[in-house]
Design an enzyme around this catalytic site. Structure first.
Site, mmCIF file in Angstrom:
data_model
loop_
_atom_site.group_PDB
_atom_site.id
_atom_site.type_symbol
_atom_site.label_atom_id
_atom_site.label_comp_id
_atom_site.label_asym_id
_atom_site.label_seq_id
_atom_site.Cartn_x
_atom_site.Cartn_y
_atom_site.Cartn_z
ATOM 1 N N ARG A 85 0.861 -1.166 0.000
ATOM 2 C CA ARG A 85 0.000 0.000 0.000
ATOM 3 C C ARG A 85 0.907 1.228 0.000
ATOM 4 O O ARG A 85 2.105 1.095 -0.012
ATOM 5 C CB ARG A 85 -0.909 -0.019 1.231
ATOM 6 C CG ARG A 85 -1.363 -1.369 1.561
ATOM 7 C CD ARG A 85 -2.825 -1.704 1.428
ATOM 8 N NE ARG A 85 -3.614 -1.021 0.472
ATOM 9 C CZ ARG A 85 -4.717 -0.381 0.811
ATOM 10 N NH1 ARG A 85 -5.098 -0.285 2.057
ATOM 11 N NH2 ARG A 85 -5.448 0.166 -0.132
ATOM 12 N N THR A 86 0.307 2.354 0.007
ATOM 13 C CA THR A 86 1.103 3.578 -0.027
ATOM 14 C C THR A 86 2.071 3.583 1.136
ATOM 15 O O THR A 86 1.710 3.343 2.266
ATOM 16 C CB THR A 86 0.181 4.801 0.088
ATOM 17 O OG1 THR A 86 -0.989 4.549 -0.650
ATOM 18 C CG2 THR A 86 0.872 6.022 -0.426
ATOM 19 N N GLN A 87 3.304 3.872 0.789
ATOM 20 C CA GLN A 87 4.312 3.853 1.852
ATOM 21 C C GLN A 87 4.319 5.173 2.592
ATOM 22 O O GLN A 87 3.612 6.101 2.238
ATOM 23 C CB GLN A 87 5.697 3.666 1.236
ATOM 24 C CG GLN A 87 5.798 2.537 0.272
ATOM 25 C CD GLN A 87 6.823 2.858 -0.787
ATOM 26 O OE1 GLN A 87 7.034 4.017 -1.135
ATOM 27 N NE2 GLN A 87 7.485 1.837 -1.288
ATOM 28 N N TRP A 146 8.797 7.710 -3.574
ATOM 29 C CA TRP A 146 8.285 8.913 -2.928
ATOM 30 C C TRP A 146 9.211 10.096 -3.160
ATOM 31 O O TRP A 146 9.846 10.589 -2.236
ATOM 32 C CB TRP A 146 8.120 8.652 -1.433
ATOM 33 C CG TRP A 146 7.111 9.536 -0.778
ATOM 34 C CD1 TRP A 146 7.257 10.857 -0.477
ATOM 35 C CD2 TRP A 146 5.808 9.159 -0.319
ATOM 36 N NE1 TRP A 146 6.118 11.331 0.136
ATOM 37 C CE2 TRP A 146 5.216 10.314 0.250
ATOM 38 C CE3 TRP A 146 5.090 7.963 -0.321
ATOM 39 C CZ2 TRP A 146 3.927 10.303 0.796
ATOM 40 C CZ3 TRP A 146 3.811 7.952 0.224
ATOM 41 C CH2 TRP A 146 3.246 9.117 0.776
ATOM 42 N N PHE A 163 0.506 1.133 -6.863
ATOM 43 C CA PHE A 163 0.340 1.553 -5.474
ATOM 44 C C PHE A 163 1.639 1.364 -4.686
ATOM 45 O O PHE A 163 1.606 1.051 -3.505
ATOM 46 C CB PHE A 163 -0.798 0.772 -4.792
ATOM 47 C CG PHE A 163 -2.145 1.300 -5.184
ATOM 48 C CD1 PHE A 163 -2.870 0.690 -6.187
ATOM 49 C CD2 PHE A 163 -2.651 2.436 -4.577
ATOM 50 C CE1 PHE A 163 -4.103 1.192 -6.575
ATOM 51 C CE2 PHE A 163 -3.884 2.949 -4.953
ATOM 52 C CZ PHE A 163 -4.611 2.315 -5.955
#
Lengths: 265, 273
Positions: free
Chosen positions: A13-15, A120, A116
């Site tokens: 999932r989104t880190q 970043w 997903f």
């Protein structure tokens, strides 16, 4: 585990970013591109690392600056390393320029976002090839564009407005550096993740140079900062009130002006 | 070439160190109708002779646009040529998608050659029976390459492949030194002359040949029949044997507006670009 959306063990999932760099600013100037970034790596609200190089060379013609998760930036540098290696291995008269690198990274960022599992980072790619200056930006979700001046993160809010006013097509190197320093100083004052140790990189047709780290002069001699404890006495009551009545701003305002009018006992 | 005990498999060497199957594949190229390529510093022209099976059928497509900056002319098994063109288009499009930049011809040609080489080293495959003249533009200028079924590739100033290509090659060998500085239109004219050589007396009309051009500021495009016919008429009416006088077409083009009727074809000369 939600097995409808993802297989077991594969759940990405989104880190959350852990060690982050703050703004990068890039501008086009007369002979090429100038980029500035400080050397801070924050671990949340702690400024943990103070010698992080966030401006790096890519091949013969390009320069990349990154903000966001530092480990993801290192990963991106590895991808770029491989890309440039294969480009060199062709051993022909062709080479990847900043435009190609920018688009390659856009593909990488966008594809990761679709899984997903984003890298970043917000990246700035600049360079000069065959006389053409190029400056572009890619975000962690794959949003990409080119412009005469770009910035990441807080730079967009604090530096871009300055650049919109003061950037010109024919800036000399000295003017460009001064402009960048003006932006970086503004960020230093207002961005809590900024550190006063920065590098400026210049890329032209001839090649790339990254400056040695240096610091900006700052000015703190404002009246409001003089005698900071002048209204301290008695202010513990004020603190208590503020603590108890979190929503009563008017009340707090009133107390403030009471103390200001009557001074300390 | 005659049959021998080493030519059944592509993966069998002959004692003399030859791969006969690969050489036979190159024979297939020689059986196809002629294809010619020539280049200057800024342009590349491809030309080919079109053979139709019969009067009832249309002629085979031998020139393919691969991308705005690359085109290819084939000779040999056209089916193989079509498949390879599709591969080339795919490679160009994928590169353009990732890098927003045109794939350098030199790299495409190497990829094509590597693909052809694979077929010379697998027992369950056969070599492609088609020769490709790849014309393209990249950072370093205009290029013309020839890709062989053997997996070899060469860069050329001018080249001809297919049946009766030797006649064209002889013509090109005479003229090639001036190609680098040639204008686009002179290059096209030379291509037409070279095609005429391969026809060995047959009448050169736009129905028998196809011309394509790519150059700086000009995306790869196949010239339409009318344009080609007008060009042919120009040098045939002026009675030129070889492109000796560059001012001659301009004169015939300038005089044309005064004439009427039958001379209308001369007016269509695109030389006055």
């Amino acid at each position: 585990m939600d097995t409808l959306l993802s297989s077991e063990g594969d759940s990405q999932r989104t880190q959350y970013p852990y060690v982050t760099g703050t703004s990068v600013i890039g501008i086009k100037y007369k002979d090429g591109i100038l980029m500035a970034a400080d050397m801070g790596g924050s671990y949340g609200s702690t400024i943990r690392y103070k010698s992080v190089e966030r401006l790096k060379q890519v091949g013969k013609h390009s320069l990349i600056g990154a903000s966001g998760e530092i480990s993801d930036f290192q990963e991106i540098l590895k991808y770029l390393d491989e890309l440039i290696l294969h480009d060199n291995m062709w051993d022909d008269g062709n080479s990847l320029g900043p435009k190609e690198v920018h688009n390659y990274l856009t593909r990488v960022m966008y594809n990761r976002r679709n899984k997903f599992d984003p890298l970043w980072n917000s990246l700035i790619i600049g360079g000069v090839k065959n006389g053409h200056k190029y400056l572009g930006s890619v975000s962690m979700i794959g949003v990409h564009f080119e412009d005469d001046h770009v910035a990441t993160g807080f730079g967009n809010h604090l530096a871009r407005p300055i650049l919109r006013e003061e950037w010109r097509e024919d800036l000399t190197f000295e003017e460009g550096v001064k402009l960048l320093e003006k932006c970086m100083r503004n960020l230093l004052y207002r961005d809590r993740s900024a550190v006063n140790k920065l590098q400026i990189a210049k890329i032209t047709e001839e090649g790339l140079t990254v400056s040695q780290p240096y610091s900006l002069k700052t000015f703190w001699n404002f009246a409001a900062f003089q005698n900071p404890t002048v209204n301290a006495e008695g202010s513990w009551i004020l603190c208590l009130m503020m603590f108890c009545c979190t929503k009563t701003c008017a009340f707090v305002d009133a107390s403030f002006s009471f103390i200001a009018r009557h001074g300390s006992a | 070439m005659f049959r021998n005990q080493y030519d059944t498999d592509v993966t069998t060497w002959s004692p003399a160190g030859r791969l006969f199957q690969v050489e036979y594949a190159m024979e297939a190229v020689k059986q196809g109708s002629a294809a010619i390529g020539l280049r200057s510093k800024t342009h590349v022209v491809l030309a080919c002779v079109n053979k139709a099976n019969s009067e009832l059928s249309s002629h085979q497509k031998k020139i393919f646009k691969v991308d705005d900056h690359i085109g290819v002319a084939i000779a040999g098994l056209t089916a193989d040529g079509r498949v390879l063109s599709r591969y080339m288009r795919s490679e160009c499009i994928n590169y353009g998608y990732t890098y927003e930049s045109p794939l350098p011809v030199g790299r495409l040609v190497v990829q094509l050659a590597d693909k052809a080489q694979v077929c010379t080293q697998r027992s369950w495959k056969r070599p492609y029976g088609v020769g490709l003249l790849v014309a393209g533009l990249d950072e370093s200028g205009a290029h013309l390459y020839y890709n062989c079924p053997s997996g070899n590739y060469f860069e050329y100033q001018a080249f001809a492949i297919g049946s009766r290509s030797q006649a064209a090659k002889t013509y090109l060998e005479r003229k090639f030194e001036k190609f680098t500085e040639s204008s686009r239109d002179d290059l096209v004219k030379d291509a037409l002359f070279a095609i005429r050589e391969t026809l060995q007396g047959e009448k050169l009309t736009s129905a028998v040949c196809t011309i394509a051009v790519v150059g700086v500021g000009e995306a790869f495009n196949i010239l339409d029949q009318k344009t080609v016919q007008a060009l042919i008429n120009e040098f045939e009416i002026s009675g030129e044997e070889a492109p000796a006088d560059e001012s001659a077409p301009e004169q015939s083009g300038g005089a044309a507006p005064d004439q009427s009727g039958a001379a209308a074809e001369e007016e269509a000369a695109p030389m006055d670009i």
